[in-house]
Design an enzyme around this catalytic site. Sequence first.
Site, short mmCIF file in Angstrom:
data_model
loop_
_atom_site.label_atom_id
_atom_site.label_comp_id
_atom_site.label_asym_id
_atom_site.label_seq_id
_atom_site.Cartn_x
_atom_site.Cartn_y
_atom_site.Cartn_z
N SER A 198 5.27 -1.56 -2.14
CA SER A 198 6.25 -2.35 -2.89
C SER A 198 5.78 -2.74 -4.29
CB SER A 198 6.61 -3.62 -2.10
OG SER A 198 5.45 -4.43 -1.93
N SER A 258 1.26 -0.43 3.17
CA SER A 258 1.44 -1.81 2.72
C SER A 258 2.78 -2.38 3.21
CB SER A 258 1.32 -1.84 1.19
OG SER A 258 1.16 -3.15 0.71
N PHE A 259 3.70 -2.62 2.32
CA PHE A 259 5.08 -2.98 2.70
C PHE A 259 5.64 -1.96 3.69
CE2 PHE A 259 9.10 -0.98 1.31
CZ PHE A 259 10.05 -1.91 1.72
N ASP A 304 -9.98 -3.94 -0.56
CA ASP A 304 -8.59 -4.16 -0.94
C ASP A 304 -8.38 -5.61 -1.39
OD1 ASP A 304 -5.80 -4.33 -1.06
OD2 ASP A 304 -5.50 -3.10 0.74
N HIS A 318 -6.71 -0.70 -2.59
CA HIS A 318 -5.44 -0.66 -1.87
C HIS A 318 -4.84 0.75 -1.80
CE1 HIS A 318 -2.00 -2.48 -0.03
NE2 HIS A 318 -1.15 -2.16 -1.00
#
Length: 272
Positions: A34, A103-104, A224, A252
């Site tokens: 995101s 992630s998202f 991260d 990340h």
Amino acid sequence: MENPEIAHSIKTGNFKTNYHDMGSGETVIFIHGSGPGVSAFANWRLCMPDLSENFRVLAPDMAGFGFTERLENSSYNMDVWVKQIIDLMDALDIKKTNLVGNSFGGALALSLTIKYPERFKKIVLMGSMGVEFELTAGLDQAWGYTPSLENMKSLLDTFAYSRVLVTNELAKLRYDASIRPGFQESFSSMFPAPRQNSVRDMASKEEDIKKIDKDVLIIHGRDDKVIPFENSIRLHSLIQKSQLHGFGECGHWSQIEHKDRFNKIVKDFFME
């Protein structure tokens, strides 16, 4: 010049989704993160060609991101994104698929698996959200991004462990993406302050995560600064059939920072 971020388009519910479709065989859907300026292509461009040698790889731009159609007065939340993936699968006549979520996208993969267990096979979670955690400065910086080249350079520094990856060219690419018509409007509406609320809204209930009865590969960069490595340790402890792979010297972006190893681990996991 043709834009590689724009690929196929198909109706999903009441809007059209831009998606990449490569290779043949068992399906793997890749769900992006995101960050500002993100698209499926930006996130997965180094994975799709490799994985498509053995699988049919699908990578959509989620609603509000990339080149998927933005409708006026749209709201963006987990229910909208879950429905979009199911609508995409139905439109393409895909009964069951594997998932990779970044992630998202990891939070979305968990939500999909909990709500529609019969539609999904193996799951990869990479630098994943989906459990509650204290908002990091890195995530606050990403979600609170306002467009400028300097802000984008600073953000990419936060995302990647090594300065080598954060070239001025990459920063310019992502910055240009973040100022496309409509992008900042939809992006800024998704994660308003206080952003801890968005972390909570993306989390699945831990008792539901515990019930996931699928093979799950969890991948995370140890360094991260956006999503804590501890998230993946927590997910590993909750999901019975999970395995956890941590990359040292990695932020990340394990799919970019350690792309060859990442692709091999993911490919091996799906081929087992």
